[in-house]
Design an enzyme around this catalytic site. Structure first.
Site, PDB file in Angstrom:
ATOM      1  N   THR A  14     -37.138  13.724  10.697  1.00 37.85           N
ATOM      2  CA  THR A  14     -35.890  13.044  10.308  1.00 37.85           C
ATOM      3  C   THR A  14     -34.649  13.710  10.906  1.00 37.85           C
ATOM      4  O   THR A  14     -33.533  13.228  10.717  1.00 37.85           O
ATOM      5  CB  THR A  14     -35.757  13.043   8.773  1.00 37.85           C
ATOM      6  OG1 THR A  14     -35.942  14.396   8.319  1.00 37.85           O
ATOM      7  CG2 THR A  14     -36.783  12.139   8.121  1.00 37.85           C
ATOM      8  N   ARG A  42     -37.044  16.009   0.474  1.00 35.64           N
ATOM      9  CA  ARG A  42     -35.887  15.100   0.384  1.00 35.64           C
ATOM     10  C   ARG A  42     -36.134  13.791   1.125  1.00 35.64           C
ATOM     11  O   ARG A  42     -35.594  12.756   0.771  1.00 35.64           O
ATOM     12  CB  ARG A  42     -34.638  15.771   0.980  1.00 35.64           C
ATOM     13  CG  ARG A  42     -34.139  16.990   0.243  1.00 35.64           C
ATOM     14  CD  ARG A  42     -32.929  17.593   0.940  1.00 35.64           C
ATOM     15  NE  ARG A  42     -33.247  18.198   2.234  1.00 35.64           N
ATOM     16  CZ  ARG A  42     -33.679  19.444   2.397  1.00 35.64           C
ATOM     17  NH1 ARG A  42     -33.805  20.234   1.353  1.00 35.64           N
ATOM     18  NH2 ARG A  42     -33.958  19.931   3.599  1.00 35.64           N
ATOM     19  N   SER A  43     -36.939  13.864   2.186  1.00 33.85           N
ATOM     20  CA  SER A  43     -37.144  12.664   3.024  1.00 33.85           C
ATOM     21  C   SER A  43     -38.487  11.991   2.772  1.00 33.85           C
ATOM     22  O   SER A  43     -38.777  10.962   3.396  1.00 33.85           O
ATOM     23  CB  SER A  43     -37.079  13.041   4.500  1.00 33.85           C
ATOM     24  OG  SER A  43     -35.883  13.679   4.788  1.00 33.85           O
ATOM     25  N   CYS A 133     -31.800  25.391  24.153  1.00 38.75           N
ATOM     26  CA  CYS A 133     -31.305  24.291  24.993  1.00 38.75           C
ATOM     27  C   CYS A 133     -30.490  24.766  26.197  1.00 38.75           C
ATOM     28  O   CYS A 133     -30.676  24.293  27.317  1.00 38.75           O
ATOM     29  CB  CYS A 133     -30.491  23.315  24.142  1.00 38.75           C
ATOM     30  SG  CYS A 133     -29.397  24.142  22.971  1.00 38.75           S
ATOM     31  N   GLN A 160     -20.928  23.745  24.644  1.00 39.64           N
ATOM     32  CA  GLN A 160     -22.092  23.136  23.998  1.00 39.64           C
ATOM     33  C   GLN A 160     -21.730  22.072  22.962  1.00 39.64           C
ATOM     34  O   GLN A 160     -20.824  22.261  22.144  1.00 39.64           O
ATOM     35  CB  GLN A 160     -22.941  24.238  23.337  1.00 39.64           C
ATOM     36  CG  GLN A 160     -23.508  25.213  24.353  1.00 39.64           C
ATOM     37  CD  GLN A 160     -24.418  26.277  23.770  1.00 39.64           C
ATOM     38  OE1 GLN A 160     -24.343  27.425  24.172  1.00 39.64           O
ATOM     39  NE2 GLN A 160     -25.290  25.924  22.840  1.00 39.64           N
ATOM     40  N   SER A 163     -24.400  18.327  18.645  1.00 35.28           N
ATOM     41  CA  SER A 163     -25.735  17.846  18.262  1.00 35.28           C
ATOM     42  C   SER A 163     -26.748  18.987  18.261  1.00 35.28           C
ATOM     43  O   SER A 163     -27.764  18.898  17.561  1.00 35.28           O
ATOM     44  CB  SER A 163     -26.196  16.711  19.174  1.00 35.28           C
ATOM     45  OG  SER A 163     -26.060  17.101  20.526  1.00 35.28           O
ATOM     46  N   GLY A 164     -26.476  20.056  19.004  1.00 38.88           N
ATOM     47  CA  GLY A 164     -27.368  21.216  19.005  1.00 38.88           C
ATOM     48  C   GLY A 164     -27.472  21.870  17.642  1.00 38.88           C
ATOM     49  O   GLY A 164     -28.443  22.570  17.347  1.00 38.88           O
ATOM     50  N   HIS A 246     -24.762  19.503  26.950  1.00 41.05           N
ATOM     51  CA  HIS A 246     -24.205  20.838  27.146  1.00 41.05           C
ATOM     52  C   HIS A 246     -23.779  20.988  28.614  1.00 41.05           C
ATOM     53  O   HIS A 246     -24.510  20.573  29.525  1.00 41.05           O
ATOM     54  CB  HIS A 246     -25.258  21.925  26.891  1.00 41.05           C
ATOM     55  CG  HIS A 246     -25.638  22.122  25.453  1.00 41.05           C
ATOM     56  ND1 HIS A 246     -25.054  21.451  24.409  1.00 41.05           N
ATOM     57  CD2 HIS A 246     -26.563  22.963  24.901  1.00 41.05           C
ATOM     58  CE1 HIS A 246     -25.603  21.867  23.267  1.00 41.05           C
ATOM     59  NE2 HIS A 246     -26.514  22.765  23.545  1.00 41.05           N
ATOM     60  N   ASN A 319     -28.697  18.016  25.714  1.00 44.22           N
ATOM     61  CA  ASN A 319     -29.286  19.141  24.972  1.00 44.22           C
ATOM     62  C   ASN A 319     -30.383  18.701  24.016  1.00 44.22           C
ATOM     63  O   ASN A 319     -31.279  19.487  23.697  1.00 44.22           O
ATOM     64  CB  ASN A 319     -28.190  19.887  24.193  1.00 44.22           C
ATOM     65  CG  ASN A 319     -27.385  18.961  23.313  1.00 44.22           C
ATOM     66  OD1 ASN A 319     -26.754  18.009  23.802  1.00 44.22           O
ATOM     67  ND2 ASN A 319     -27.380  19.214  22.023  1.00 44.22           N
TER      68      ASN A 319
HETATM   69  P1  A2P Z   1     -35.000  16.617   5.865  1.00 50.14           P
HETATM   70  O1  A2P Z   1     -34.346  15.486   6.627  1.00 50.14           O
HETATM   71  O2  A2P Z   1     -35.954  16.134   4.834  1.00 50.14           O
HETATM   72  O3  A2P Z   1     -34.035  17.650   5.380  1.00 50.14           O
HETATM   73  P2  A2P Z   1     -31.517  18.801  11.720  1.00 50.14           P
HETATM   74  O4  A2P Z   1     -31.736  19.949  12.665  1.00 50.14           O
HETATM   75  O5  A2P Z   1     -31.025  17.566  12.419  1.00 50.14           O
HETATM   76  O6  A2P Z   1     -30.668  19.188  10.550  1.00 50.14           O
HETATM   77  O7  A2P Z   1     -32.975  18.422  11.133  1.00 50.14           O
HETATM   78  C1  A2P Z   1     -33.813  19.368  10.510  1.00 50.14           C
HETATM   79  C2  A2P Z   1     -35.185  18.736  10.218  1.00 50.14           C
HETATM   80  O8  A2P Z   1     -36.003  19.731   9.585  1.00 50.14           O
HETATM   81  C3  A2P Z   1     -35.130  17.568   9.268  1.00 50.14           C
HETATM   82  O9  A2P Z   1     -36.140  16.635   9.610  1.00 50.14           O
HETATM   83  C4  A2P Z   1     -35.433  18.231   7.930  1.00 50.14           C
HETATM   84  O10 A2P Z   1     -35.971  17.362   6.950  1.00 50.14           O
HETATM   85  C5  A2P Z   1     -36.490  19.212   8.352  1.00 50.14           C
HETATM   86  N1  A2P Z   1     -36.643  20.291   7.362  1.00 50.14           N
HETATM   87  C6  A2P Z   1     -35.698  21.150   6.929  1.00 50.14           C
HETATM   88  N2  A2P Z   1     -36.216  21.986   5.994  1.00 50.14           N
HETATM   89  C7  A2P Z   1     -37.520  21.659   5.859  1.00 50.14           C
HETATM   90  C8  A2P Z   1     -38.613  22.147   5.053  1.00 50.14           C
HETATM   91  N3  A2P Z   1     -38.450  23.167   4.226  1.00 50.14           N
HETATM   92  N4  A2P Z   1     -39.817  21.539   5.169  1.00 50.14           N
HETATM   93  C9  A2P Z   1     -39.990  20.521   6.016  1.00 50.14           C
HETATM   94  N5  A2P Z   1     -39.004  20.006   6.819  1.00 50.14           N
HETATM   95  C10 A2P Z   1     -37.793  20.569   6.734  1.00 50.14           C
END
Ligand code: A2P
Length: 340
Positions: A14, A42-43, A133, A160, A163-164, A246, A319
């Site tokens: 996600t 959360r997702s 990146c 940079q 989005s990174g 970047h 990036n």
């Molecule tokens: P979630 O969307 O449920 O928080 P970004 O770098 O764009 O912030 O995305 C980080 C990604 O890593 C997201 O998909 C996030 O899920 C996932 N993530 C963060 N913490 C955890 C965790 N403890 N277990 C699994 N996935 C995680």
């Protein structure tokens, strides 16, 4: 249908990079037998699309990797630290986008155009690291230059994109820009200062020697990928109010005599590199042109007139694509084709 197909998991599906990994797997027609999308609790239950199908996001747990052949991770360093060994233990090969494993001597750090042979070392831990990146887009043009002219020293300054930092940072730049243009108060949560209409010489945490961790990553990772610890590298990494792409100003000093014309000719032949360098037409690499593309764009190639053997250039890449997701999927492609 290709001969072999693979059970694939995207961990962090996600997130900004995870989402792009999904798109890259689709676009490049990776031989997928089954796909699993993992994220935090959360997702869980969110629905994402893959090749026309709906895939429900699952919470990542210790059992998530049973039966998975290849797991692409982009879920942050602490998540990789915890789950990548568990995934490898379950028998799958992890391609990890975090910085957690990059400098582990038992983990290969790979840019397929530069050191694909290193992938063979994946058997040691079951993990392959995807570089930072800013490092990826720099080492691809550096490699043929090093081979031909022996690089002595590199001085790099980066510009940079937000989005990174991930999705929250993309929202922060958008929200701050909108607030300021509407004469409203802007808030900063992700960065320590306002990023809209500003430049922050601060990426990742600061270390005792006064460098940021991002700057140290560029030094150490470049040497590991080019397999040469004798190269001197110094970096200044800067976050700028750009969403995707970047840019880097790179100064290269070589042991052998070097000219801008020779570098241009060399890079024009280099797979994955596009030379954009026509000053009469005001043509040089731009973040807005690189966004959405997989190539690395190089321009403003010119002699450094202050030293006997030196070159300056401007390097730009997306990036999230070549700097992260595309490179990870390219690693998985070599792995799938040659090792699994
Ligand atoms: P979630 O969307 O449920 O928080 P970004 O770098 O764009 O912030 O995305 C980080 C990604 O890593 C997201 O998909 C996030 O899920 C996932 N993530 C963060 N913490 C955890 C965790 N403890 N277990 C699994 N996935 C995680």
């Amino acid at each position: 249908m290709p001969d072999k197909t693979f059970n694939v998991a995207v961990a962090g599906a996600t997130g900004a990079v995870g989402n792009q990994m999904i798109t890259c797997l689709e676009e490049r027609n990776f031989p997928v037998k089954s796909i699993k999308f993992l994220a935090s609790h959360r997702s869980a239950g969110r629905k994402l699309r893959f090749k026309g199908d709906t895939v429900v996001v699952e919470e990542m747990t210790e059992d998530s990797f049973k039966g998975v052949d290849i797991a692409l991770f982009s879920a942050g360093g602490s998540t990789s630290k915890q789950f990548a060994p568990i995934a490898a233990e379950s028998g799958c090969v992890v391609v990890d986008n975090s910085s957690q494993w990059r400098m582990d001597p038992e983990v290969p750090l790979v840019v397929p155009e530069v050191n694909p042979h290193a992938i063979a070392q994946y058997t040691k831990k079951g993990i392959i690291a995807n570089p930072n990146c800013s490092t990826i887009q720099m080492v691809v043009p550096l490699k043929p230059i090093h081979q031909k002219f022996e690089i002595k020293r590199v001085v790099v300054s980066t510009y940079q994109a937000v989005s990174g930092t991930g999705k929250k940072a993309i929202d922060e730049l958008f929200d701050q820009t909108r607030a300021i243009l509407n004469f409203q108060e802007s808030k900063n949560k992700v960065y320590p200062h306002r990023i809209a209409f500003n430049c922050l010489p601060h990426i990742d945490v600061f270390l005792d020697n006064g460098y940021s961790k991002e700057e140290v990553k560029m030094v150490n990772e470049t040497r590991k990928i080019l397999e040469d610890d004798s190269i001197g590298i110094t970096a200044t990494t800067v976050r700028v109010p750009v969403f995707y792409g970047h840019s880097e100003s790179v100064n290269i000093e070589t042991n052998k005599p070097i000219s801008a014309a020779e570098v241009r000719a060399l890079l024009e032949k280099e797979p994955g590199v596009v030379v954009v360098d026509d000053l009469e037409k005001n043509l040089y690499p731009l973040a807005i042109d690189a966004a959405g593309r997989d190539e690395i764009f190089v321009g403003r190639i010119r002699q450094d007139e202050s030293i006997p053997n030196g070159i300056n250039m401007w390097i730009v890449a997306d990036n999230i694509r070549k700097g992260a997701a595309t490179n990870a999927v390219q690693i998985a492609e070599v792995l799938a084709k040659e090792y699994l």
